[in-house]
Scaffold this active site. Structure first.
Site, PDB file in Angstrom:
ATOM      1  N   LYS A   1       0.847  -1.199   0.000  1.00  0.00           N
ATOM      2  CA  LYS A   1       0.000   0.000   0.000  1.00  0.00           C
ATOM      3  C   LYS A   1       0.887   1.257   0.000  1.00  0.00           C
ATOM      4  O   LYS A   1       2.087   1.185   0.315  1.00  0.00           O
ATOM      5  CB  LYS A   1      -0.904  -0.019   1.235  1.00  0.00           C
ATOM      6  CG  LYS A   1      -0.138  -0.028   2.560  1.00  0.00           C
ATOM      7  CD  LYS A   1      -1.044  -0.354   3.742  1.00  0.00           C
ATOM      8  CE  LYS A   1      -0.258  -0.365   5.042  1.00  0.00           C
ATOM      9  NZ  LYS A   1      -1.053  -0.838   6.182  1.00  0.00           N
TER      10      LYS A   1
ATOM     11  N   ARG B   1     -10.329  -0.412  14.900  1.00  0.00           N
ATOM     12  CA  ARG B   1     -10.173   0.373  13.690  1.00  0.00           C
ATOM     13  C   ARG B   1     -11.085  -0.240  12.636  1.00  0.00           C
ATOM     14  O   ARG B   1     -12.213   0.204  12.479  1.00  0.00           O
ATOM     15  CB  ARG B   1      -8.695   0.376  13.267  1.00  0.00           C
ATOM     16  CG  ARG B   1      -8.349   1.433  12.262  1.00  0.00           C
ATOM     17  CD  ARG B   1      -6.860   1.484  11.955  1.00  0.00           C
ATOM     18  NE  ARG B   1      -6.359   0.282  11.318  1.00  0.00           N
ATOM     19  CZ  ARG B   1      -5.114   0.153  10.852  1.00  0.00           C
ATOM     20  NH1 ARG B   1      -4.250   1.142  10.977  1.00  0.00           N
ATOM     21  NH2 ARG B   1      -4.733  -0.970  10.280  1.00  0.00           N
TER      22      ARG B   1
ATOM     23  N   TYR C   1      15.114  30.629   8.722  1.00  0.00           N
ATOM     24  CA  TYR C   1      13.874  31.242   9.210  1.00  0.00           C
ATOM     25  C   TYR C   1      13.858  31.329  10.735  1.00  0.00           C
ATOM     26  O   TYR C   1      14.257  30.406  11.432  1.00  0.00           O
ATOM     27  CB  TYR C   1      12.665  30.416   8.773  1.00  0.00           C
ATOM     28  CG  TYR C   1      12.269  30.610   7.331  1.00  0.00           C
ATOM     29  CD1 TYR C   1      11.923  31.871   6.844  1.00  0.00           C
ATOM     30  CD2 TYR C   1      12.233  29.530   6.463  1.00  0.00           C
ATOM     31  CE1 TYR C   1      11.542  32.034   5.514  1.00  0.00           C
ATOM     32  CE2 TYR C   1      11.848  29.678   5.142  1.00  0.00           C
ATOM     33  CZ  TYR C   1      11.505  30.941   4.671  1.00  0.00           C
ATOM     34  OH  TYR C   1      11.136  31.101   3.366  1.00  0.00           O
TER      35      TYR C   1
ATOM     36  N   MET D   1      10.987  24.927   2.925  1.00  0.00           N
ATOM     37  CA  MET D   1      10.202  24.082   2.025  1.00  0.00           C
ATOM     38  C   MET D   1      11.100  23.320   1.058  1.00  0.00           C
ATOM     39  O   MET D   1      10.871  22.147   0.779  1.00  0.00           O
ATOM     40  CB  MET D   1       9.192  24.939   1.243  1.00  0.00           C
ATOM     41  CG  MET D   1       8.237  24.091   0.412  1.00  0.00           C
ATOM     42  SD  MET D   1       7.140  25.043  -0.640  1.00  0.00           S
ATOM     43  CE  MET D   1       6.031  25.761   0.551  1.00  0.00           C
TER      44      MET D   1
HETATM   45  C1  LIG Z   1      -0.176  -1.685   6.955  1.00  0.00           C
HETATM   46  C2  LIG Z   1      -0.680  -2.979   7.449  1.00  0.00           C
HETATM   47  C3  LIG Z   1       0.188  -4.081   7.607  1.00  0.00           C
HETATM   48  C4  LIG Z   1       1.687  -3.959   7.473  1.00  0.00           C
HETATM   49  O1  LIG Z   1       2.178  -3.389   8.663  1.00  0.00           O
HETATM   50  P1  LIG Z   1       3.739  -3.173   8.938  1.00  0.00           P
HETATM   51  O2  LIG Z   1       3.776  -2.688  10.322  1.00  0.00           O
HETATM   52  O3  LIG Z   1       4.204  -2.178   7.946  1.00  0.00           O
HETATM   53  O4  LIG Z   1       4.398  -4.492   8.760  1.00  0.00           O
HETATM   54  C5  LIG Z   1      -0.366  -5.297   7.938  1.00  0.00           C
HETATM   55  N1  LIG Z   1      -1.707  -5.422   8.139  1.00  0.00           N
HETATM   56  C6  LIG Z   1      -2.560  -4.385   8.037  1.00  0.00           C
HETATM   57  C7  LIG Z   1      -3.998  -4.584   8.305  1.00  0.00           C
HETATM   58  C8  LIG Z   1      -2.064  -3.126   7.710  1.00  0.00           C
HETATM   59  O5  LIG Z   1      -2.911  -2.090   7.632  1.00  0.00           O
END
Ligand SMILES: *Cc1c(COP(=O)(O)O)cnc(C)c1O
Length: 371
Positions: A43, A141, A261, A314
């Site tokens: 992802k 979640r 800055y 930036m």
């Molecule tokens: C992002 C995610 C993972 C991977 O997690 P890492 O900590 O990067 O290994 C696994 N399972 C779910 C449901 C996630 O959202």
């Protein structure tokens, strides 16, 4: 390869992605979790390193199951890997069923409504398309409550489609002694027992590198594959990302003058300062900067570790190179922000964030190289 590939001669920085390290990390995790299978989480543009080269390298390294957050990401993976098993973690959004079916993608169903939508779609189209089920065991979640999962287990025959994965997600696996992990494990075991014929998956990277009891049938590592550090008590695997930034100006600063800055850094001695061509618009956190009150991250210039000074702008940042022999640093040289011993976790710690955020924020203005 990236949408706006910036030539080296024009780029303020070079982002080098080591695909052999990525493959080696995947292989190492797969060995450590065997006999469980090892998926790859890709992802967020493969945690910022670039989905296309990452997905291909991971497939070649043996990954067959892939997880993404969104349908659009899954479609991209499908176009790259026609035979991969692809799961979409964020659940089934209303009206997207046909898009899943068209590309043989697997939704991770996380509510009774999503389960019902998938059942209805399968019934309507005379299909029986596989899907995964997400059960919440304490993250609060995504996912069904345990009670909802029990209902589904009892009504399995009416689903009208095969469940091919039962998953839950650990909230605290990065803290080895956290009691929530043991509770989640116990609850997940009880739910998995209701689905004895379905593959089970609980562990992210931190879980994959932890107690083998967390591994079940399939682990889902992300960050560890990309060289990040999922837990304090385990060394990171091989670094995958290297970041070198161009020196665009060198200047002398008199004692008592300030840099940047807000005048946040005051030179306590006559100093030489290198200005590097990257800033927070390139994903370098503002908190990696320094002030008179607190130190910031470091960069390596001609083999020396040099402190970042003043606020990160930036598009620019400043490094104190007083300790580097004058003839050893010139405009056009590159200073290293990640690599040669400067790890993601160091930059993350100085920036009050985590490796994940550093990686997924890596900017689009670098010259990107995959080696
Ligand atoms: C992002 C995610 C993972 C991977 O997690 P890492 O900590 O990067 O290994 C696994 N399972 C779910 C449901 C996630 O959202």
């Amino acid at each position: 390869m990236s949408a706006r590939d910036i030539p080296l001669s024009e780029a303020g920085g070079i982002l080098t992605v080591d695909l052999s390290a990525l493959a080696a990390n995947y292989g190492e995790l797969a060995r450590r979790v065997a006999p469980a299978a090892c998926a790859a989480v890709v992802k967020g543009d493969a945690y910022g390193i670039g989905l296309e080269p990452a997905a291909q390298a991971l497939w070649q390294a043996g990954a067959r199951s892939f997880f993404v957050a969104l349908l659009a990401e899954a479609r991209e993976v499908r176009d790259l890997l026609p035979e991969a098993e692809i799961f979409v973690l964020n659940g089934l959004f209303p009206g997207t069923e046909a898009a899943y079916a068209a590309k043989a993608l697997r939704p991770v169903l996380g509510s009774p409504e999503q389960v019902a939508s998938w059942s209805a779609f399968c019934a309507r189209t005379g299909t029986a398309l596989p899907a995964a089920l997400h059960v919440d065991t304490g993250m609060n979640r995504l996912g069904l409550t345990p009670a909802e999962a029990v209902n589904i287990a009892e009504g399995r025959e009416e689903l009208g489609f095969p469940l091919v994965l039962l998953m839950s997600h650990l909230a605290c696996a990065d803290e080895p002694e956290h009691p929530l992990t043991a509770r989640q494990l116990e609850d997940f075991r009880a739910i998995a027992a209701l689905f004895p014929d379905v593959r089970a998956s609980l562990a992210n990277s931190a879980g994959a590198l932890g107690d083998p009891a967390l591994h079940f049938d399939l682990v889902r590592p992300g960050i560890a594959v990309y060289g990040g550090r999922p837990r304090r008590d385990v060394a990171p695997l091989r670094p995958v990302v290297r970041l070198d930034l161009r020196v665009v100006q060198l200047r002398h600063v008199h004692e008592g003058e300030t840099v940047g800055y807000g005048g946040a850094h005051t030179a306590l001695r006559p100093s030489r300062v290198a200005i590097l061509s990257a800033g927070y618009a390139d994903g370098i956190p503002r908190l990696a900067g320094a002030s008179d009150l607190r130190p910031g991250a470091e960069a390596i210039v001609a083999g020396h570790r040099c402190p970042l000074i003043g606020r990160i702008s930036m598009d620019l940042l400043a490094v104190d190179v007083t300790e580097v022999a004058q003839e050893r640093v010139a405009i056009g040289d590159f200073a290293t922000l990640l690599g040669d011993g400067l790890g993601l976790d160091g930059l993350a710690r100085h920036s009050h964030t985590i490796d994940y955020e550093i990686l997924t924020s890596l900017g689009r203005r670098y010259h990107r190289r995959w080696v």
